[in-house]
Design a protein around this motif. Structure first.
Motif, PDB file in Angstrom:
ATOM      1  N   LEU A 185      -3.082  -5.372  -8.673  1.00 48.10           N
ATOM      2  CA  LEU A 185      -4.295  -5.500  -7.876  1.00 48.10           C
ATOM      3  C   LEU A 185      -5.424  -5.856  -8.824  1.00 48.10           C
TER       4      LEU A 185
ATOM      5  N   THR B  71      -0.506  -1.351  -9.794  1.00 51.68           N
ATOM      6  CA  THR B  71      -0.832  -0.276  -8.843  1.00 51.68           C
ATOM      7  C   THR B  71       0.004   0.978  -9.074  1.00 51.68           C
TER       8      THR B  71
ATOM      9  N   MET C 242      -1.875   3.540 -10.743  1.00 55.40           N
ATOM     10  CA  MET C 242      -3.032   4.094 -10.033  1.00 55.40           C
ATOM     11  C   MET C 242      -2.573   5.217  -9.111  1.00 55.40           C
TER      12      MET C 242
ATOM     13  N   VAL D  26      -5.067   3.352  -4.403  1.00 57.85           N
ATOM     14  CA  VAL D  26      -4.467   2.081  -3.995  1.00 57.85           C
ATOM     15  C   VAL D  26      -4.801   1.813  -2.534  1.00 57.85           C
TER      16      VAL D  26
ATOM     17  N   ASN E 258       0.818  -1.217   0.000  1.00 61.39           N
ATOM     18  CA  ASN E 258       0.000   0.000   0.000  1.00 61.39           C
ATOM     19  C   ASN E 258       0.851   1.265   0.000  1.00 61.39           C
TER      20      ASN E 258
ATOM     21  N   HIS F 231      -8.263   0.698  -1.793  1.00 61.49           N
ATOM     22  CA  HIS F 231      -8.532  -0.696  -2.141  1.00 61.49           C
ATOM     23  C   HIS F 231      -7.759  -1.677  -1.285  1.00 61.49           C
TER      24      HIS F 231
ATOM     25  N   THR G  78      -4.527  -4.965 -12.251  1.00 65.88           N
ATOM     26  CA  THR G  78      -4.085  -3.605 -12.571  1.00 65.88           C
ATOM     27  C   THR G  78      -2.782  -3.291 -11.843  1.00 65.88           C
TER      28      THR G  78
END
Lengths: 309, 254
Positions: free
Chosen positions: B71, B76, B79, B84, B54, B87, B74
């Protein structure tokens, strides 16, 4: 059979007792000094209380010729400059502290912290000189401009000096800035890392975290820091004396020359000749002493609660 | 048991603190709606591993990492880090409810912190259902507007779980969440996991073998920054394939 203390144990014991005694003496001496100090101020200001009594606090006349004295202009001057300075410097102090705590990397933060400490330790007479030669002319120009803007000839005319409340407020704001910034910074640095990470892990940005987690967490200690800074501003003497203009009447505008309790004493003590004059100045000192103590106690109480929370 | 799908895939994750490398090419497939225990001796990199997922790892001054985290397919790194973290939620070692917020506000902290406004009814509903999910509703129903820190340690930790799942993450990282708790609170949280995994995929860092055996469907065994063995918990405990896992399970390392 009792165990005999060894020689080194006994020596340790003697040393400890001697140290305790010395420490106690020093502590008692310190407290005694403060008490004697208050007593002395109280005794030497007696003539003023005999002449004016309690109304000294709200009399607004200060006339050495007729020997009529009242502290109201100085009390007002002290409060206006103190709170004014606090009002102006706080946003900057907060910004500096947040930047250093959360945005500047360690490499940038350390030298800035050092500079702030240096600035805080600068003798106030230097601030006073800077105020007199740099700040006061700027205020003067602003005053003339402002006087023309509102159509006040009096302001335009008095603007030739520039000394007065506004200059004192601005100078004090600059002077307490390093102090309040570093106090707020200290409190921000003790916000537990796990709280910041907790917020970040929920998807908060740095600014979200500062706003909703860090600032609420340090709210109390921040108030304490500001009250301590206020205490500094109220008691600051030299720099204020140099730019406030030694005005003894109640100020009607921010551009008026005025006095704080401290600056009145510094400005006038040498020329005070009659006993009532001297006693009245010492009475001002007594008032300042009480204000300073009350402010400091208030700050400590707030800070302690902040820690317990 | 049918093979679960993969929620999180890591490809060759490396991580450093300054010059010290603490993770070496960690590649793993984390199954969806299962509890995966991350275990290993102290200093093996298990906490760092979950913190790279994370992006919290990078918050430490001087920390770096490399590799890819997918994730649900995808990458991360493409993102926004804020997304992130929405999620991939996280529960920490020590309960860290926000001391300036009430129990109620703590549950909704993620919304408030990210500037999402909720209608009163919606907010009430999230608080109730989320606190129910962590078995806290009946206990704190009357204390909703008291400080989050006024609860007991175990309740505080469940409050932190609540505030994490209130954001409806896909994955929840637990970083030794019971190490500061008493046995009873620990048991409550362990039981909770089997309920939670129907909705969330769980990574649970622990240094307790017993705990890993009790709670997990899969285990990832770390040593000296390497992922040594990964597999179904029963299989790994009964028949470890790597000598180092076997030694650890038989108590040769602390």
């Amino acid at each position: 059979m009792a165990v005999q203390p060894s020689r080194s144990d006994r020596r340790e014991l003697v040393r400890e007792r001697a140290f305790t005694a010395a420490g106690l003496t020093a502590a008692v001496a310190l407290v005694t000094t403060i008490v004697l100090f208050l007593v002395q101020l109280f005794i030497t200001s007696r003539a003023s209380r005999a002449a004016f009594g309690i109304p000294f606090l709200w009399r607004s006349e200060w006339n050495p010729v007729t020997e009529q004295f009242g502290a109201l202009p100085m009390i007002i001057g002290t409060l206006i400059t103190g709170f004014g300075a606090l009002l102006i410097s706080t946003p900057f102090a907060l910004g500096i502290a947040i930047f250093l705590a959360d945005y500047a990397g360690k490499k940038a933060a350390e030298p800035v912290k050092y500079l702030i400490g240096l600035l805080g330790g600068l003798p106030s007479v230097i601030f006073g000189l800077w105020g007199l030669f740099v700040l006061v002319p700027i205020v003067s120009r602003f005053e003339v401009w402002f006087g023309k803007l509102v159509g006040s000839e009096a302001l335009v005319a008095s603007g030739t000096t520039g000394v007065g409340l506004l200059a004192a407020i601005l100078l004090l704001a600059i002077m307490i800035l390093p102090f309040s910034a570093s106090l707020i910074l200290e409190s921000l640095l003790v916000v537990p890392m796990e709280l910041k990470e907790g917020a970040l892990a929920l998807g908060a940005t740095k600014w979200d975290t500062i706003q909703n987690v860090e600032l609420p967490y340090v709210r109390r200690s921040m108030v304490g820091a500001l009250v301590l800074s206020l205490g500094r501003a109220l008691g600051e003497t030299m720099a204020v004396t140099m730019v406030i203009g030694n005005g003894m009447r109640l100020p009607h505008s921010l551009f008026d020359p005025a006095n704080t309790l401290a600056s009145a004493i510094a400005n006038q003590f040498l020329e005070a000749t009659s006993p009532v004059y001297i006693a009245s100045l010492i009475q001002l000192a007594l008032i300042l002493f009480v204000i300073a103590i009350v402010i400091n106690i208030a700050a400590r109480v707030i800070l302690r609660r902040g820690v317990q929370q | 048991m049918e093979e679960p799908s993969i929620v999180l895939e890591t490809q060759k994750i490396n991580a450093w603190f300054g010059k010290d490398q603490v993770l070496f090419d960690v590649s793993a497939h984390i199954p969806k709606n299962r509890v995966t225990a991350i275990m290993g001796p102290s200093g093996c990199g298990k906490t760092t591993f979950v913190r790279t997922l994370n992006g919290l790892h990078l918050m430490t001054p001087g920390a770096r990492s490399s590799g890819t985290v997918l994730l649900e397919g995808t990458d991360t790194s493409t993102m926004d880090i804020v997304d992130v973290r929405k999620h991939i939620g996280m529960v920490f070692q020590r309960p860290n409810p926000f001391p300036t917020m009430t129990v109620y506000e703590n549950v909704l902290a993620g919304y408030r912190l990210t500037g999402q406004r909720l209608a009163r009814e919606k907010a009430d509903q999230i608080v109730e259902t989320t606190l129910n999910k962590v078995g806290l509703w009946t206990e704190v129903q009357t204390k909703l507007f008291k400080a989050g820190t006024s609860l007991s340690g175990g309740q505080q930790q469940r409050l932190c779980i609540a505030r994490t799942i209130a954001m409806e993450p896909a994955v929840v990282l637990f970083d030794e969440p019971t190490s500061a708790l008493d046995p009873k609170s620990t048991a409550i949280i362990e039981e909770l996991l089997s309920d939670l995994k129907s909705e969330y995929s769980i990574l649970f860092v622990t240094h307790g073998l017993q705990q890993a055996a009790r709670i997990s469907d899969y285990v990832a065994f770390f040593m000296l920054g390497e992922l040594v063995e990964f597999g179904e918990t029963k299989r790994v405990f009964v028949g470890p394939q790597d000598k180092r896992t076997e030694d650890y399970l038989s108590g040769k390392y602390g």
